[in-house]
Scaffold this active site. Structure first.
Site, short mmCIF file in Angstrom:
data_model
loop_
_atom_site.label_atom_id
_atom_site.label_comp_id
_atom_site.label_asym_id
_atom_site.label_seq_id
_atom_site.Cartn_x
_atom_site.Cartn_y
_atom_site.Cartn_z
N SER A 101 0.92 -1.34 0.01
CA SER A 101 -0.19 -0.11 -0.11
C SER A 101 0.76 1.33 -0.05
CB SER A 101 -0.83 -0.09 1.19
OG SER A 101 -1.97 -0.92 1.02
N LYS A 104 -0.16 3.38 -2.64
CA LYS A 104 -1.34 4.36 -2.49
C LYS A 104 -0.51 6.07 -2.87
CE LYS A 104 -4.62 1.60 -0.31
NZ LYS A 104 -4.06 0.39 0.06
N SER A 159 -5.69 2.66 5.14
CA SER A 159 -5.14 2.31 4.04
C SER A 159 -6.26 1.35 3.34
CB SER A 159 -4.13 0.88 4.36
OG SER A 159 -3.17 0.95 3.07
#
Length: 430
Positions: A101, A104, A159
């Site tokens: 993640s 992101k 997340s």
């Protein structure tokens, strides 16, 4: 004769049993043989300097420069000055690995500037389709409305892959968002990165590197909303509407608390909040292991650190290793000679055709990593070292002029976000 025959039969039975047991043990041993330890490619990208293309740890040790932390197990890591772009030390920084993640951050670089934080969106069923099994979620419900700020807090604190998919739907869909993310990676000269899914969920072919993730963080920190979201430790997230005694929904909406899973920002039972921490993003998936990019400021300096995939699954190890590298970077001070630089976006370069990664370094930098030289080595190496240091100094000056961080990130003003905030096992999709 009978006794002898019986003895022979017993001996044969013992021999056969031993053979069977031995075969079982051998078969079990073969099945449990450990997998080979992954190794970085012999040659990696030279973006940011040729030393970053060389496998292993890169640092300019000198008198007064502290030794690097002795027990860093992460496959890849980098420590850089967030303002100047100077790479203070690195280990296999261009190794292409699953990012989890931390990807992101690139999603935010791509999508965050497109929608004002006050924009309201009603979530459709289709917005939440296509998420990977076991994805981390913030708890978005279809047919309810959320502001863009709510969604981004869900992305950065929890997340939440559900928040990523809703924002992607607002942005034209997952496929369009992936295309735009790959284009943004190219603009940032993050040539190690290939995006398959916007949330960082494990997918074949989805890779990034410690170097690229650091570029994504540095780009994001130019944006005030990005700084606010990535530095928020806790927040209240919209829930369902309260119901009256008859079961009918009222106009009063409930909220629930969410906490940032970045443990250097929020702390944990076995790790304290890191002094000076100001974000950025963590990740943890089956293929990627634990990943983390952080920014911290102390004594007028701001450092970025990225660590990817510690060698074992000790609790919060990724944060401990990141903290020890930040500690080293602050102790090393501005006197340490860099081993490379964080490059600016292509659009910030002078209006000339950008060099390819294979030819971007100067002859001096290419010669510095050549293994085929012979003769006159001492003086040649000395000349190369001087030329490399001078070139890196010029590059860093250019990057600093073109990529200054805002005052609140450098520590010259209020903490990131405008006010001070207090603050297992792997999970697929986080």
């Amino acid at each position: 004769m009978t006794t002898t025959a019986a003895a022979r039969r017993r001996a044969l039975a013992v021999s056969m049993t031993a053979a069977l047991l031995g075969g079982t043990v051998l078969a079990g041993t073969a099945t449990a043989a450990p997998k080979p330890t992954p190794r970085p490619p012999a040659q990696m990208s030279g973006v940011g300097g040729d030393r970053l293309a060389t496998a292993g740890t890169q640092v300019n040790a000198a008198a007064g420069v502290p030794a690097l932390p002795p027990r860093i197990t992460s496959r890849s890591w980098i420590v850089a000055d967030a303002e100047t772009g100077a790479v203070l030390a690195a280990h296999d920084a261009h190794w292409k690995l699953p990012p989890a993640s931390t990807l992101k951050m690139l999603f935010a670089d791509t999508v965050l500037p497109k929608f004002p934080k006050t924009t309201v969106h009603k979530v459709a069923h289709s917005d939440l389709e296509g998420m990977g099994e076991g994805s981390s979620l913030v708890g978005i419900e279809e047919n309810l409305t959320y502001t863009v700020k709510d969604l981004w807090l869900g992305v950065f604190l929890r997340s939440g892959n559900d928040a990523v998919h809703v924002l992607s739907a607002m942005n034209g869909g997952v496929a369009a968002t992936v295309t735009q993310m790959n284009a943004e990676a190219h603009e940032l000269q993050a040539n190690d990165t290939h995006v398959v899914t916007p949330d960082g969920y494990d997918e074949p072919g989805q890779v990034s590197s410690a170097y690229d993730l650091t570029l994504f963080a540095r780009q994001g920190l130019q944006n005030a909303d990005f700084r606010e979201y990535c530095s928020t430790a806790t927040a209240q997230f919209p829930g369902e509407y309260k119901k009256d005694k008859s079961g009918k929904a009222t106009k009063t909406r409930e909220t629930f608390a969410i906490q940032n899973t970045n443990r250097l920002l929020s702390g944990d039972y076995d790790i304290s909040r890191y002094s000076g921490i100001a974000g950025v993003k963590n990740g943890d998936t089956t293929n990627a292991g634990a990943t983390f990019t952080g920014v911290a400021q102390r004594g007028g300096r701001t450092l970025l650190v990225t660590v990817m995939n510690p060698s074992h699954d000790a609790h919060n190890l990724v944060y401990r290793e990141a903290a020890s590298l930040l500690d080293w970077g602050f102790k090393a001070g501005p006197s340490i000679q860099p081993v490379g630089t964080l490059v600016p976006p292509l659009s910030k370069l002078p209006h000339t055709a950008p060099p390819s990664p294979a030819t971007s370094a100067s002859p001096a930098l290419r010669a510095a990593t050549s293994t085929g030289s012979s003769g006159g080595g001492l003086w040649t190496a000395a000349g190369i070292a001087v030329g490399t240091a001078a070139l890196l100094a010029v590059l860093i000056m250019v990057v600093r002029r073109r990529r200054p961080l805002p005052a609140e990130v450098r520590g010259a003003g209020a903490p990131i976000g405008g006010r001070r905030r207090r603050g297992g096992r792997r999970r697929r999709g986080r």
